[in-house]
Scaffold this motif. Structure first.
Motif, mmCIF file in Angstrom:
data_model
loop_
_atom_site.group_PDB
_atom_site.id
_atom_site.type_symbol
_atom_site.label_atom_id
_atom_site.label_comp_id
_atom_site.label_asym_id
_atom_site.label_seq_id
_atom_site.Cartn_x
_atom_site.Cartn_y
_atom_site.Cartn_z
ATOM 1 N N PHE A 13 0.807 -1.160 -0.166
ATOM 2 C CA PHE A 13 0.078 0.013 -0.031
ATOM 3 C C PHE A 13 0.963 1.199 0.006
ATOM 4 C CE2 PHE A 13 -2.094 3.495 2.049
ATOM 5 C CZ PHE A 13 -3.434 3.324 1.571
ATOM 6 N N ALA A 137 -2.963 -6.522 -3.396
ATOM 7 C CA ALA A 137 -4.362 -5.609 -3.297
ATOM 8 C C ALA A 137 -3.843 -4.691 -2.416
ATOM 9 C CB ALA A 137 -5.199 -6.694 -2.136
ATOM 10 N N THR A 140 -3.245 -2.065 -5.042
ATOM 11 C CA THR A 140 -4.374 -1.704 -5.981
ATOM 12 C C THR A 140 -5.393 -0.618 -4.876
ATOM 13 O OG1 THR A 140 -5.815 -3.724 -5.285
ATOM 14 C CG2 THR A 140 -4.593 -3.863 -7.244
ATOM 15 N N ILE A 141 -5.471 -1.073 -3.612
ATOM 16 C CA ILE A 141 -6.241 -0.226 -2.648
ATOM 17 C C ILE A 141 -5.598 1.081 -2.467
ATOM 18 C CG2 ILE A 141 -6.835 -0.008 -0.245
ATOM 19 C CD1 ILE A 141 -7.192 -3.089 -0.242
ATOM 20 N N ILE A 144 -7.252 3.275 -4.825
ATOM 21 C CA ILE A 144 -8.768 3.922 -4.300
ATOM 22 C C ILE A 144 -8.610 4.735 -3.361
ATOM 23 C CG2 ILE A 144 -10.818 2.845 -3.458
ATOM 24 C CD1 ILE A 144 -10.000 0.087 -4.742
ATOM 25 N N THR A 252 -8.465 -3.336 -8.136
ATOM 26 C CA THR A 252 -8.632 -4.353 -6.796
ATOM 27 C C THR A 252 -9.535 -5.504 -7.270
ATOM 28 O OG1 THR A 252 -8.595 -2.364 -5.455
ATOM 29 C CG2 THR A 252 -9.304 -4.271 -4.657
#
Length: 411
Positions: A13, A137, A140-141, A144, A252
């Motif tokens: 992240f 993930a 990808t998060i 967002i 995601t």
């Protein structure tokens, strides 16, 4: 899924946030450093350069230190990433900042390479691709939540504050790795010579070529999504952040579904994802002119583009199973070459006067090329005689690497 995967996802992240947030903070960085926006854009290239250089070099160093537990290697990569971002936050000049961005990018590919191997080992064999997708993930998060939040923070408190927050997240991930990730059986991993030996596989080179060409199609579109949304779809400037977040939602979902599909049918899943990217990008050349259709297409492009990630990462680890770390990290260098090449070719199409939607058609051609390479590799694999090999955990499994490609050249 093991809770240890959360620790890997936290660092992912942070990496995703610092990589993509720079695009939204270019005006603030340009003002703060008294340079033009095009000059500030070099900072994106500087980070990509760090990734391309660091993925093989740091992974090779880790292979030389093969007696050091993988857990400590991962913590070292996370620490170097935090240090690079701390240097960015305190940079006194533009060139210092550019150098710090290179340092921040160095552990990117190496961390994902070693992390993907660790994630696969933490999960049961039939869930390995999904375990890899859990780690990714975090990346990808970040698109967002992390990137919009970092952009907003940078606009109000300055871009240096964003870098400091990234440092804090990276340090948190480092601590979580230390607490949650167990000692792994792959800690008795191969040395550098064996890691380099994995590159004798022609199927491995085909997999990397698939990523460079096929994912270049995704990046040809993604690099110019903002001007397409404002100047073609006629969204307001303030809405672009929401469109990018929608792109992140698609990424995601694609990452999750891609991991699930890869565990069931690895080769078909990869071919289907590249073909979907090609078809959707062709459609986007026309749907970009209609707001609601553009928004829906953006979601689907993000989905298809990141469905490729767990399949590509898992395929490379399969093709270099006895020495997967360096090969797995090289995938990240391949992704960044795809990023640079796709962005360049998309920009060249715009500069040639073909319009702001022309990168979509360029991207469709690249994605279809990736589909073609993946299909050829799959066909060669199916035609090849089965030969036994030893997996990282022990027993022999079937190796399907074509006789013409096993040495990397025709026999």
């Amino acid at each position: 899924m093991p809770v240890a995967l959360v620790a890997l996802a936290v660092v992912a992240f942070a990496i995703g946030t610092t990589e993509f947030a720079a695009m939204g903070l270019l005006p603030q960085i340009a003002d703060g450093m008294a340079v033009s926006i095009p000059r500030a854009g070099w900072l994106i290239s500087a980070y990509a350069l760090g990734v391309v250089l660091g993925a093989p070099l740091l992974s090779a160093l880790a292979a030389r230190l093969h007696r050091v537990p993988r857990k400590q290697i991962l913590m070292g990569f996370a620490g170097l990433f935090a240090l690079g971002n701390l240097l960015c936050a305190v940079a006194p000049s533009f060139w210092f900042l550019a150098g710090a961005r290179v340092i921040a990018g160095l552990p990117h590919g190496a961390f994902f390479g070693a992390g993907a191997v660790a994630a696969a080992e933490l999960a049961p064999r039939h869930l390995r691709a999904r375990a890899v997708s859990v780690m990714f993930a975090g990346l990808t998060i970040a698109n967002i939540v992390g990137v919009p939040a970092a952009t907003l923070l940078g606009q109000h408190l300055g871009w240096r504050a964003t870098m400091l927050v990234v440092v804090g997240i990276a340090v948190l991930g480092l601590v979580l790795i230390g607490r949650l990730v167990p000692q792994l059986s792959s800690d008795a991993r191969p040395g550098l010579r064996q890691e380099l030996g994995a590159f004798r596989s022609g199927q491995l080179w085909l997999a990397l070529a698939t990523v460079v060409f096929g994912c270049g199609g995704f990046f040809a579109c993604y690099s110019y999504i903002a001007p397409m949304m404002t100047d073609v779809a006629h969204f307001a400037d303030g809405t672009v952040t929401l469109i990018l977040a929608l792109f992140g939602v698609g990424m995601t979902l694609g990452n999750v579904v891609g991991g699930w599909a890869a565990d069931r049918a690895l080769r078909p899943s990869m071919c289907a994802a590249f073909l979907l990217v090609a078809v959707v990008l062709v459609a986007f050349a026309w749907t970009a002119h209609v707001k609601w259709a553009a928004a829906v297409t953006v979601l689907v492009i993000g989905f298809a583009g990141f469905a490729i990630v767990p399949t590509a990462q898992t395929l490379v680890m399969e093709k270099a199973r006895q020495a997967p770390t360096l090969a797995s990290a090289t995938v990240q260098a391949a992704f960044n070459l795809a990023n640079a090449g796709g962005a360049y070719l998309g920009g060249a199409a715009i500069a040639a006067g073909f319009g702001l939607t022309s990168p979509n058609l360029v991207g469709a051609g690249l994605a279809f090329a990736g589909f073609g390479i993946a299909s050829v590799a799959w066909r060669l694999e199916r035609r090849a005689p089965r030969a036994s090999r030893v997996v990282a955990g022990g027993g022999p499994v079937a190796e399907q690497d074509g006789p013409r490609l096993r040495s990397g050249h025709p026999s």
